[in-house]
Design a protein around this motif. Sequence first.
Motif, PDB file in Angstrom:
ATOM      1  N   LEU A  12     107.807   4.354 120.646  1.00 22.43           N
ATOM      2  CA  LEU A  12     106.974   5.398 121.239  1.00 22.43           C
ATOM      3  C   LEU A  12     105.589   5.299 120.601  1.00 22.43           C
ATOM      4  CD1 LEU A  12     109.626   8.281 121.076  1.00 22.43           C
ATOM      5  CD2 LEU A  12     109.062   6.826 123.044  1.00 22.43           C
ATOM      6  N   ASP A  13     104.550   5.597 121.387  1.00 24.30           N
ATOM      7  CA  ASP A  13     103.218   5.432 120.799  1.00 24.30           C
ATOM      8  C   ASP A  13     102.338   6.663 120.892  1.00 24.30           C
ATOM      9  OD1 ASP A  13     102.638   5.461 123.462  1.00 24.30           O
ATOM     10  OD2 ASP A  13     101.808   3.442 123.558  1.00 24.30           O
ATOM     11  N   ALA A  14     102.770   7.705 121.598  1.00 26.16           N
ATOM     12  CA  ALA A  14     101.907   8.878 121.745  1.00 26.16           C
ATOM     13  C   ALA A  14     102.759  10.054 122.216  1.00 26.16           C
ATOM     14  CB  ALA A  14     100.806   8.590 122.770  1.00 26.16           C
ATOM     15  N   ALA A  15     102.168  11.236 122.148  1.00 26.78           N
ATOM     16  CA  ALA A  15     102.879  12.421 122.645  1.00 26.78           C
ATOM     17  C   ALA A  15     101.866  13.513 122.960  1.00 26.78           C
ATOM     18  CB  ALA A  15     103.891  12.928 121.606  1.00 26.78           C
ATOM     19  N   GLY A  16     102.245  14.393 123.859  1.00 24.62           N
ATOM     20  CA  GLY A  16     101.382  15.525 124.187  1.00 24.62           C
ATOM     21  C   GLY A  16     102.068  16.382 125.224  1.00 24.62           C
ATOM     22  N   GLY A  17     101.843  17.692 125.162  1.00 23.73           N
ATOM     23  CA  GLY A  17     102.422  18.588 126.164  1.00 23.73           C
ATOM     24  C   GLY A  17     103.113  19.779 125.530  1.00 23.73           C
ATOM     25  N   GLU A  18     103.975  20.426 126.334  1.00 26.40           N
ATOM     26  CA  GLU A  18     104.584  21.689 125.915  1.00 26.40           C
ATOM     27  C   GLU A  18     106.095  21.561 125.839  1.00 26.40           C
ATOM     28  OE1 GLU A  18     103.435  24.970 128.258  1.00 26.40           O
ATOM     29  OE2 GLU A  18     101.312  24.445 128.188  1.00 26.40           O
ATOM     30  N   VAL A  19     106.693  22.252 124.867  1.00 27.19           N
ATOM     31  CA  VAL A  19     108.154  22.328 124.822  1.00 27.19           C
ATOM     32  C   VAL A  19     108.582  23.778 124.622  1.00 27.19           C
ATOM     33  CG1 VAL A  19     108.758  20.012 124.035  1.00 27.19           C
ATOM     34  CG2 VAL A  19     108.119  21.710 122.350  1.00 27.19           C
ATOM     35  N   HIS A  20     109.679  24.146 125.271  1.00 29.02           N
ATOM     36  CA  HIS A  20     110.293  25.464 125.090  1.00 29.02           C
ATOM     37  C   HIS A  20     111.574  25.227 124.296  1.00 29.02           C
ATOM     38  CE1 HIS A  20     107.770  27.712 127.994  1.00 29.02           C
ATOM     39  NE2 HIS A  20     107.540  26.474 128.398  1.00 29.02           N
ATOM     40  N   GLU A 273      95.914  17.632 124.575  1.00 27.36           N
ATOM     41  CA  GLU A 273      96.070  17.097 123.229  1.00 27.36           C
ATOM     42  C   GLU A 273      97.079  17.896 122.416  1.00 27.36           C
ATOM     43  OE1 GLU A 273      92.567  17.164 120.851  1.00 27.36           O
ATOM     44  OE2 GLU A 273      93.465  15.778 119.387  1.00 27.36           O
ATOM     45  N   GLY A 274      97.891  17.235 121.664  1.00 21.45           N
ATOM     46  CA  GLY A 274      98.808  17.896 120.738  1.00 21.45           C
ATOM     47  C   GLY A 274     100.068  18.408 121.420  1.00 21.45           C
ATOM     48  N   ILE A 275     100.909  19.040 120.587  1.00 23.89           N
ATOM     49  CA  ILE A 275     102.187  19.576 121.071  1.00 23.89           C
ATOM     50  C   ILE A 275     102.130  21.088 120.972  1.00 23.89           C
ATOM     51  CG2 ILE A 275     104.675  19.698 120.626  1.00 23.89           C
ATOM     52  CD1 ILE A 275     103.886  16.930 121.486  1.00 23.89           C
ATOM     53  N   ARG A 276     102.447  21.768 122.068  1.00 26.05           N
ATOM     54  CA  ARG A 276     102.497  23.230 122.055  1.00 26.05           C
ATOM     55  C   ARG A 276     103.966  23.640 122.133  1.00 26.05           C
ATOM     56  NH1 ARG A 276      98.358  26.995 122.943  1.00 26.05           N
ATOM     57  NH2 ARG A 276      99.197  29.073 123.398  1.00 26.05           N
ATOM     58  N   ILE A 277     104.376  24.449 121.160  1.00 22.01           N
ATOM     59  CA  ILE A 277     105.777  24.882 121.073  1.00 22.01           C
ATOM     60  C   ILE A 277     105.849  26.353 121.478  1.00 22.01           C
ATOM     61  CG2 ILE A 277     107.677  25.308 119.464  1.00 22.01           C
ATOM     62  CD1 ILE A 277     106.586  22.980 117.764  1.00 22.01           C
ATOM     63  N   HIS A 278     106.764  26.682 122.374  1.00 26.28           N
ATOM     64  CA  HIS A 278     106.946  28.070 122.805  1.00 26.28           C
ATOM     65  C   HIS A 278     108.266  28.625 122.273  1.00 26.28           C
ATOM     66  CE1 HIS A 278     103.622  28.023 125.682  1.00 26.28           C
ATOM     67  NE2 HIS A 278     103.974  26.774 125.901  1.00 26.28           N
TER      68      HIS A 278
END
Length: 684
Positions: A12-20, A273-278
């Motif tokens: 894996l080389d990158a990540a971004g988005g939202e997780v619940h 950009e980045g990871i948003r955690i809910h």
Amino acid sequence: MFSTPHLDLPALDAAGGEVHLPGSKSISNRVLLLAALSAGTTTVHDLLASDDTRVMLDALRQIGCTVDEDGGTTVRITGLGGGAPRSPAQLFMGNAGTAMRPLTAALSLLGGEFELSGVPRMHERPIGDLVDALRQLGCQIDYLGNDGYPPLRIAHGQGVPPLALAEPIRVRGDVSSQFLTALLMALPLAARTQAIEIEVVGELISKPYIAITLQLLSRFGITVTHQDWQRFTIPAGSQYRSPGEIHVEADASSASYFIALGAIAAGHAGVPEGIRIHGVGLDSIQGDIRFVEAARAMGAQVTGGANWLHIRRGEPGQGWPLKAIALDCNHIPDAAMTLAVMALYAEGTTTLTNIASWRVKETDRIAAMATELRKLGATVEEGADFIRVTPPAQLADWKAASIHTYDDHRVAMCFSLAAFNPAGLPVRIEDPKCVAKTFPDYFEALFSVAHAATERIPVICIDGPTASGKGTVAAAVAQRLGYRFLDSGAMYRITALAALRAGLAIDATHESRIADMAKTLPVHFEGGRVLLGQDDVTEAIRTEEAGMNASRVSALPAVREALVDLQHSFRRLPGLVADGRDMGTVIFPGAPLKVYLTASAACRAERRYKQLISKGFSANIADLRADLEARDARDSSRSVAPLKPAQDALVLDNSDLTIDEAVEKVLAWWQERQPFAAPVAAQG
Ligand SMILES: Nc1ncnc2c1ncn2[C@@H]1O[C@H](COP(=O)(O)OP(=O)(O)OP(=O)(O)O)[C@@H](O)[C@H]1O
Ligand SMILES: Nc1ccn([C@H]2C[C@H](O)[C@@H](COP(=O)(O)O)O2)c(=O)n1
């Protein structure tokens, strides 16, 4: 959830988005027991659906609570409210410490005959200090195996014996804080007329978990005071009162994997950009939220609100590469495992101390982490209560590893982060379903935000003539590997059907109009069904006539071109098995495994005959054979992407093989292409 024997994560080389995130295990099981001990009905929202909550719910039903599940994350529990539990009962606790310990204490004070057991590992996890404390009170508890360990029997068939409540109840706090939690949740049942004191012997570990217990007790009407975490007082007149409704916070230790992900993964084009955690934020009542401090110390940029977090990788030279840390992890024992994997991306040596409790968890976690980190090329030192991790010195020192997971959800989840290794190596996670303990859809959540270079996402192509078994074998291989499945023939079948429904004859004069349609086909694949717009066309595209029409439409070059992007879009994490005629030659020419699956015409005609008869259609073998040979001739002789084996395809004639044998052969070829050794049999 991935129930495959192993799950291969491409580099894996990158990540971004939202997780619940799913609900916290610690909060879920505490809330369930407190609801069971209260009078009336408690509606629990956002409950974690996992192995450990399942055993708790099953046990509560067995002892007489009414449990209504809505199939989602809301559960209604009608508690015992001071009534006697149903007994005798044999309760299976799996490997859930959060069910075993508190239920042992609560049932001891409720009265009745109970046997509590679990999986073999549960029978190696200590419970002696809790049992000693309960025996001190006068409870009759017998070990059914080894002294100090489950399984055990509570022998209160004649009712709860008189309890010795005048003196403080002494319990050790330095092995597991779950013993104290268990007493704190059970003893209010005996505090109607007098206050009860609990005295902790030894230094209390994992205080944050006790803080959660106290917070939740207060939601259920019990106010416990404490002096410096060593002496706890349950006031006289204590009585459980249901809060009516209660929401479970998302699991802060589950958040640790995504906090780490944000800290180590670069961003990529097209996603925020980045990871948003809910579901969990900086105000969390869970001690593991302090993982944020450790991640920041290593370089992560973390912001947050009451129930959300946002994590970005630090700037080069500041937060990236990560900084090595030396940390006493007593306050975050579970989440600290994630730090041991983050250490792979740090400059220097990371030392995690005060983690002796790791040795008595789902597995000996210090030994497990050391063994698996070494497989990746790290240098690891371990002691009774510490681990020291130095990452591989250079790119060439990284190794592609098959990670044994010891039936430990946290081992599986934190090692998934090793797929971001700078050497671009894949990582195999053995027994990925062990994440079901706390986060059944962990890998789905990871794949929803992680990114891999397209060429790194593996594709297995299975091409071949009509009725050779491509679809059957490809679907089974995909299922065994946890990969996605592309039935490319369905695309042509749907296009032909849509064209005919639009009144377009399938011939060269209508080629560009059919191609335009194909580009925007409103097609959806849902749980084995194929939808064209609102129409379920699953059966309609499977007739022999539909196959012949598909063959005709597939000979039109513009139509083939129009379907390329749609087929490429199936190449997503963690991998793809694609079946068709030109998967290996045209659509995925760089695929690492191409199989050309064939069988004699007689054999294929017979298989198709049986297939049709079994579905209730009448058929004639000779006609079927003539049709499939005509179809193969057209598919093989067309000008664009004709049916033929790719130059580097492995040919498999499965005329004399069963389906299982053909599937095993393809899987064996696939395993030969992997850099990992074959997984070893699971250990305890
Ligand atoms: N090795 C095998 N032994 C016996 N039967 C098989 C074998 N492989 C497949 N079959 C059966 O043959 C039939 C045709 O298989 P399947 O539909 O997978 O073929 P296909 O190549 O995908 O066909 P199409 O070209 O029409 O898409 C099915 O009923 C399947 O169960
Ligand atoms: N990659 C593909 C897949 C299918 N076709 C054409 C040729 C086939 O006869 C027809 C139906 O395929 P099936 O569902 O039987 O696999 O579609 C193709 O040209 N290229």
